[in-house]
Design a protein around this motif. Structure first.
Motif, PDB file in Angstrom:
ATOM      1  N   THR A 168      62.614  42.826 -77.258  1.00  0.00           N
ATOM      2  CA  THR A 168      62.654  43.344 -75.896  1.00  0.00           C
ATOM      3  C   THR A 168      62.143  44.782 -75.848  1.00  0.00           C
ATOM      4  OG1 THR A 168      64.895  44.220 -76.130  1.00  0.00           O
ATOM      5  CG2 THR A 168      64.669  41.909 -75.443  1.00  0.00           C
ATOM      6  N   SER A 182      56.933  40.568 -66.666  1.00  0.00           N
ATOM      7  CA  SER A 182      58.351  40.785 -66.953  1.00  0.00           C
ATOM      8  C   SER A 182      58.526  41.812 -68.068  1.00  0.00           C
ATOM      9  CB  SER A 182      59.029  39.469 -67.333  1.00  0.00           C
ATOM     10  OG  SER A 182      58.420  38.889 -68.479  1.00  0.00           O
ATOM     11  N   ALA A 201      60.116  45.631 -67.636  1.00  0.00           N
ATOM     12  CA  ALA A 201      61.201  46.073 -68.518  1.00  0.00           C
ATOM     13  C   ALA A 201      60.838  47.374 -69.220  1.00  0.00           C
ATOM     14  CB  ALA A 201      61.514  44.986 -69.543  1.00  0.00           C
ATOM     15  N   THR A 261      61.177  50.208 -66.668  1.00  0.00           N
ATOM     16  CA  THR A 261      62.587  50.548 -66.451  1.00  0.00           C
ATOM     17  C   THR A 261      63.128  51.369 -67.615  1.00  0.00           C
ATOM     18  OG1 THR A 261      62.940  48.560 -65.119  1.00  0.00           O
ATOM     19  CG2 THR A 261      64.898  49.598 -66.079  1.00  0.00           C
ATOM     20  N   GLU A 262      62.771  50.978 -68.828  1.00  0.00           N
ATOM     21  CA  GLU A 262      63.213  51.693 -70.018  1.00  0.00           C
ATOM     22  C   GLU A 262      62.650  53.122 -70.025  1.00  0.00           C
ATOM     23  OE1 GLU A 262      65.700  51.166 -73.440  1.00  0.00           O
ATOM     24  OE2 GLU A 262      65.288  49.939 -71.659  1.00  0.00           O
TER      25      GLU A 262
END
Length: 276
Positions: free
Chosen positions: A158, A197, A201, A204-205
């Motif tokens: 991730t 996606s 992510a 956002t991180e």
């Protein structure tokens, strides 16, 4: 290209304020001429310094200095094509890792093969560097390279699991420190592809994690500008086919009423009777 951000800023000033008494256009021309004279090597490559590195040297090139999108902007500003030979040479050098390794190393030999350093604190900037060439100018080679980098990281985990060191040859993680320099660079690379996606992510991180150090925060700002569509090509907008991850918005904290209602009312009643 250690001072490339400063040179790009002067170029932007020249386009933004062409009639300024500071004469930014003249300053930009002076800087570009000096850079072309001192950083271009005998193989038309971009040296890592004005007095060392380049073609014929053992520690020839640093892929994260190869600001290929900037080079195209320099040509756009000058109205010529002299920077294109350095841009082409940069992609020749970068092409070695693309064909032979999972990720670009920190330093390469003159032919583009590994010299020193894995995918570390130099190479972590490379996805952003070449990504801007696609986002600004639609360069398909830059897109292919960044798509490969994005796929390598997406296959391992991730956004929150990205570390600060990877083996250039096979892409395996060698250090677990979670740093914006690394996952932010992958974030810009992800804008070149279709894995929305993973891209979201990473954004956002990047928006959330702040290490409060000079190197990290400097790159974090540049990465965030790119991912929000605020790192614009300085000359004419480029041919950018890329879609920003986020659009900056502002929500008002109050709503004004055009017809306020008073807290009380005044009334006056008159008499039609004559005084007696």
């Amino acid at each position: 290209m250690p001072c490339c951000q400063s040179w790009l800023a002067v170029l932007k000033a020249a386009k933004r304020w062409p009639d300024s008494y500071n004469n930014w256009a003249a300053s930009t021309t002076t800087l570009l001429n000096a850079m072309y004279t001192n950083y271009k090597d005998s193989c038309n490559g971009l040296k890592p310094g004005d007095v060392w590195g380049g073609c014929g040297e053992s520690k020839a090139y640093n892929p994260s200095y190869m600001r290929t999108g900037y080079m195209h902007s320099f040509d756009s500003f000058e109205g010529g094509s002299r920077w294109e030979v350095m841009r082409t040479r940069s992609y020749t050098t970068l092409g070695y890792w693309y064909s032979n390794y999972s990720l670009p190393p920190d330093w390469t030999n003159p032919d583009g093969s590994f010299n020193s350093g894995n995918y570390g604190y130099d190479a972590c900037r490379t996805p952003w560097v070449i990504g801007m060439d696609y986002l600004w100018w639609g360069n398909s080679t830059a897109k292919s390279m960044d798509d490969k980098i994005t796929a390598s990281f997406a296959a391992q985990g991730t956004a929150a699991s990205i570390g600060d060191g990877y083996n250039y040859s096979n892409g395996t993680k060698t250090s677990n420190n979670h740093q914006p320099e690394f996952f932010g660079g992958v974030g810009v690379a992800s804008m070149c592809g279709t894995n929305s996606s993973f891209r979201d992510a990473l954004y956002t991180e990047l928006k959330t994690v702040d290490k409060n150090t000079y190197f990290s925060d400097s790159l974090r700002v540049l990465y965030l500008m790119a991912m929000t569509g605020n790192f614009q090509e300085p000359c004419n907008g480029g041919g950018a086919p890329g879609t920003p991850t986020r659009t900056a918005t502002r929500t008002p904290t109050f709503t004004a009423s055009p017809t306020p209602t008073p807290a009380f009312s005044l009334s006056k009643s008159g008499s039609t009777s004559a005084p007696t």
